[in-house]
Design a protein around this motif. Sequence first.
Motif, mmCIF file in Angstrom:
data_model
loop_
_atom_site.group_PDB
_atom_site.id
_atom_site.type_symbol
_atom_site.label_atom_id
_atom_site.label_comp_id
_atom_site.label_asym_id
_atom_site.label_seq_id
_atom_site.Cartn_x
_atom_site.Cartn_y
_atom_site.Cartn_z
ATOM 1 N N GLU A 312 -8.747 76.762 10.702
ATOM 2 C CA GLU A 312 -9.052 78.080 11.256
ATOM 3 C C GLU A 312 -7.914 78.473 12.199
ATOM 4 O OE1 GLU A 312 -13.767 78.981 11.369
ATOM 5 O OE2 GLU A 312 -13.057 77.585 12.890
ATOM 6 N N PRO A 313 -7.176 79.533 11.880
ATOM 7 C CA PRO A 313 -5.946 79.823 12.627
ATOM 8 C C PRO A 313 -6.172 80.480 13.981
ATOM 9 C CG PRO A 313 -6.224 81.402 10.859
ATOM 10 C CD PRO A 313 -7.330 80.411 10.710
ATOM 11 N N GLY A 314 -7.315 81.108 14.190
ATOM 12 C CA GLY A 314 -7.529 81.782 15.469
ATOM 13 C C GLY A 314 -6.717 83.060 15.578
ATOM 14 N N SER A 315 -6.217 83.331 16.780
ATOM 15 C CA SER A 315 -5.638 84.645 17.094
ATOM 16 C C SER A 315 -4.355 84.967 16.356
ATOM 17 C CB SER A 315 -5.396 84.749 18.602
ATOM 18 O OG SER A 315 -6.626 84.698 19.304
ATOM 19 N N VAL A 316 -3.704 83.978 15.728
ATOM 20 C CA VAL A 316 -2.495 84.311 14.964
ATOM 21 C C VAL A 316 -2.833 85.227 13.789
ATOM 22 C CG1 VAL A 316 -1.245 82.210 15.597
ATOM 23 C CG2 VAL A 316 -2.671 82.216 13.563
ATOM 24 N N LEU A 317 -4.127 85.371 13.471
ATOM 25 C CA LEU A 317 -4.538 86.225 12.363
ATOM 26 C C LEU A 317 -4.691 87.693 12.769
ATOM 27 C CD1 LEU A 317 -5.290 85.215 9.404
ATOM 28 C CD2 LEU A 317 -7.628 85.836 10.003
ATOM 29 N N LYS A 318 -4.739 87.973 14.063
ATOM 30 C CA LYS A 318 -5.063 89.328 14.526
ATOM 31 C C LYS A 318 -4.084 90.413 14.073
ATOM 32 C CE LYS A 318 -7.467 87.700 18.683
ATOM 33 N NZ LYS A 318 -7.400 87.568 20.149
ATOM 34 N N PRO A 319 -2.776 90.162 14.022
ATOM 35 C CA PRO A 319 -1.848 91.265 13.722
ATOM 36 C C PRO A 319 -2.049 91.919 12.359
ATOM 37 C CG PRO A 319 -0.661 89.436 14.702
ATOM 38 C CD PRO A 319 -2.036 88.938 14.397
ATOM 39 N N PHE A 320 -2.662 91.242 11.395
ATOM 40 C CA PHE A 320 -2.676 91.762 10.031
ATOM 41 C C PHE A 320 -3.655 92.935 9.869
ATOM 42 C CE2 PHE A 320 -1.712 87.157 9.864
ATOM 43 C CZ PHE A 320 -0.348 87.303 9.700
ATOM 44 N N VAL A 321 -4.866 92.769 10.363
ATOM 45 C CA VAL A 321 -5.808 93.881 10.290
ATOM 46 C C VAL A 321 -5.348 95.027 11.187
ATOM 47 C CG1 VAL A 321 -8.187 94.592 10.728
ATOM 48 C CG2 VAL A 321 -7.725 92.367 9.684
ATOM 49 N N LEU A 322 -4.835 94.697 12.371
ATOM 50 C CA LEU A 322 -4.372 95.741 13.290
ATOM 51 C C LEU A 322 -3.193 96.501 12.696
ATOM 52 C CD1 LEU A 322 -4.621 93.866 16.724
ATOM 53 C CD2 LEU A 322 -6.187 95.560 15.768
ATOM 54 N N ALA A 323 -2.302 95.792 11.997
ATOM 55 C CA ALA A 323 -1.157 96.465 11.382
ATOM 56 C C ALA A 323 -1.613 97.481 10.338
ATOM 57 C CB ALA A 323 -0.221 95.438 10.750
ATOM 58 N N LYS A 324 -2.623 97.148 9.549
ATOM 59 C CA LYS A 324 -3.116 98.088 8.546
ATOM 60 C C LYS A 324 -3.838 99.267 9.198
ATOM 61 C CE LYS A 324 -2.887 97.845 4.703
ATOM 62 N NZ LYS A 324 -1.863 98.332 3.752
ATOM 63 N N LEU A 325 -4.532 99.006 10.310
ATOM 64 C CA LEU A 325 -5.160 100.108 11.034
ATOM 65 C C LEU A 325 -4.102 101.090 11.541
ATOM 66 C CD1 LEU A 325 -7.869 98.149 13.053
ATOM 67 C CD2 LEU A 325 -8.305 99.839 11.264
ATOM 68 N N LEU A 326 -2.998 100.561 12.043
ATOM 69 C CA LEU A 326 -1.914 101.421 12.512
ATOM 70 C C LEU A 326 -1.266 102.153 11.339
ATOM 71 C CD1 LEU A 326 -0.350 98.905 15.065
ATOM 72 C CD2 LEU A 326 -1.426 101.085 15.652
ATOM 73 N N GLU A 327 -1.081 101.475 10.222
ATOM 74 C CA GLU A 327 -0.446 102.098 9.060
ATOM 75 C C GLU A 327 -1.301 103.246 8.513
ATOM 76 O OE1 GLU A 327 1.511 99.999 5.347
ATOM 77 O OE2 GLU A 327 -0.627 100.339 4.964
ATOM 78 N N ARG A 328 -2.606 103.080 8.498
ATOM 79 C CA ARG A 328 -3.501 104.098 7.957
ATOM 80 C C ARG A 328 -3.766 105.228 8.950
ATOM 81 N NH1 ARG A 328 -8.260 100.562 4.900
ATOM 82 N NH2 ARG A 328 -6.873 99.401 3.480
ATOM 83 N N GLY A 329 -3.278 105.064 10.171
ATOM 84 C CA GLY A 329 -3.517 106.095 11.162
ATOM 85 C C GLY A 329 -4.902 106.053 11.772
ATOM 86 N N VAL A 330 -5.631 104.958 11.556
ATOM 87 C CA VAL A 330 -6.959 104.811 12.151
ATOM 88 C C VAL A 330 -6.852 104.675 13.662
ATOM 89 C CG1 VAL A 330 -9.056 103.389 12.174
ATOM 90 C CG2 VAL A 330 -7.843 103.817 10.022
ATOM 91 N N THR A 331 -5.728 104.141 14.144
ATOM 92 C CA THR A 331 -5.495 104.007 15.572
ATOM 93 C C THR A 331 -4.006 104.176 15.834
ATOM 94 O OG1 THR A 331 -5.862 102.598 17.511
ATOM 95 C CG2 THR A 331 -5.169 101.505 15.488
ATOM 96 N N TYR A 442 3.381 86.320 7.984
ATOM 97 C CA TYR A 442 4.326 86.820 8.992
ATOM 98 C C TYR A 442 5.668 87.178 8.367
ATOM 99 C CZ TYR A 442 1.468 86.141 13.124
ATOM 100 O OH TYR A 442 0.499 86.282 14.080
ATOM 101 N N VAL A 443 6.023 86.523 7.252
ATOM 102 C CA VAL A 443 7.234 86.907 6.517
ATOM 103 C C VAL A 443 7.149 88.369 6.095
ATOM 104 C CG1 VAL A 443 8.369 86.618 4.274
ATOM 105 C CG2 VAL A 443 7.974 84.637 5.727
#
Length: 721
Positions: A312-331, A442-443
């Motif tokens: 279980e990777p923990g917080s290293v996983l957070k950027p991926f969902v947040l990046a898509k939210l930013l890309e879609r303009g949700v936030t 991350y790549v």
Amino acid sequence: MTHPHSAPLHSAQSRAEAEHQPLVTVSRGRSTFVHLCLVLFGAGIVARAAQVQVIEHGLWAGKATDQHMRDETVEPLRGTLVDASGTVLVETREQMRLVIEPHHLRPAVRKTGTGAARKVDTIDTRSVLRRGLRDLRVGDEWVKRALDRKRKWVELPHRFAPSDVERLKGLPGVSIKPVLTRVNSTPAGLRGVVGVLDLEGEPRSGLELELHEWLRGESGHMPVVRDGLGGRLESPEYQRVEARPGHTVTLTINQSLQEIAEEALAAARERTGASGGDVVIVDPRDGAVLALAGVRDGKPAYTSTPIVEAYEPGSVLKPFVLAKLLERGVTTPEEVVETDNGLWSYGGYKLTDTHKAERMSVFQVVQHSSNIGTAKLSLRLPPADVYQILRDFGFGSYTGVSYPSESRGVLPLPREWKEVTRTRIPIGYGISATPLQVALAYVAIANGGELLQPTLVRAVHRRSGEPLYQHRRTVVRRVLTQDAAALMRRMLKSVVDSGTAQAAEMGSFDVGGKSGTARRVVQGGYQQGLYNSSFAGMFPAEDPQYVIVARLIDPKGTYYGGVVAGEAVHDILQAALATRDASLDGDALAAIARPIAAPLPKPRTPEQLRVALRDSLRRDSLLAPAPRAPEPVAAPAMVVVDLPHRSAARGPDGGRNTGEAVRDPRPVPSVYGLDARRAALTLHQAGFQVSLVNGTVVRTRPAAGVVLQSGATVQLEVPKP
């Protein structure tokens, strides 16, 4: 004259004799049967002879040939594994084993000289063998066995180079048999990746198994005629078919970087008391895996744990969902999210933040790794979308790397999610991934949004050098736009320069990354005090050349991933910058290096001067030349880091010269009092290559203080274990 009564009398006597003697009668049927059997028997012999000589001629000729001829298999040389720089990691060498029949050790006749000077000498086989074995450093016990006439057969357990046993050839009672030996000179942590062969030479694990079709080669055969005594004679009548050796496989692994990763992981374990850990380094430009290191219970793992073991990777996983939210303009990065002063409940479970605040911007949510902010933002998407985002980044599926037994990790299907799962998976719980999967995700952020297929194989060549395969960059899918990836890199850079992973910061360059500290599951439940502490980083943040994932298992004391794993990544980068051969583009780094302030020299106290004088008298400093006196620095100055790089020097007009790269001289550092691992790390950080040799104490050749060109190889003596 015949008596008239004599004829009747004679007839009566004949009848009387006939009555007393048995009559012999011959059965015509029995006679016919006997004659028929004899005829059939003869016909059977003739038919069998015809069958053997005509019909089965080839079969029996072959059996006759087999009785005095044998077709021996010639084993091929297994292919060689080399690293990205061409350094041989694993190769097959032909060695010789000695089989001795002591009762056949009789005097031998040898011819020496040529022409008129040719003469015949009789030599004492036992004396020649005794001297030869002792010259080969065979123990006295085995020498005694080899000469013991009571023994019929002695096979020495040693293996020798062909040239070493040349003088024993032809001695009666001495047989020299070739044997192929697989020689593995890889760093300890890479042996689980390379794999092993069994006693029959068949691969059992690792790259030896995965690349077997390229490495195995093709067997040959050699016809051998046997004489009446069982001796072997090569026959000129039959043609020998040579074995075809296996191909040479060039890996993407960089041995220098691999050693740096292993040393940094060992130092991190010693510093934190962790039971184990993993390091994986990937080139984000083409997906090449540059280093893989894994340790369990203080020993190198028997397999490549960064590929086969998910966690279980923990917080290293957070950027991926947040990046898509930013890309879609949700936030947007500036949007403010309520973070409830670090305590929030959802679905009957509590979420907490280490960095407590009433509210944070999305930028700060990433910077300070807010569980609450990430969970609230992820709830804006339905479970199917969150699942698809993580799946697109490669979680829950195989990466396609050339390695057996790869783990795909666990990404539950949306229909299996509970209410609490919606807030747990986006922060790295309820999902498992390998360090390699995390690195590849991350790549995609590092290279502008493309998920790449990883590779451990750079190229394959025939033994003659003819190329058979060359790795090409393979894009699996685009997961982010370039703008969204660039925005996330800027946010990840803030994590290192002012967020939760400041331990990974480099003075001259920006490093981007994300830390993770997740409780470990043991026997079905999360255990207090047991953590997976991770850091996933990219270097440099502007135009990444490395993506590094470091994981420590159950560190003691301080366990935050940004501190313990971030420091390990910092050590790797520091050593890689000082090492010439570490797969770094020096030109690109030099263009973005930040100027740093030169520290003021501090005057030494009398005690420090006394200690320095004492140290200078130590053994490894006696041979060192006196160092040059440093130029005085009146005040702090701004200097630019002069980075090592491979490229050609630039001329006065800015153009490249065609000569060799500039190599600056530097002194060999002292390793007095250090163990072998820390000594090797010290030499790597000073910019030298390291070659380990056996010795009695830890010291360098040449001695400390001798000035060499940076990138030169320094021999490091280490005691035998």
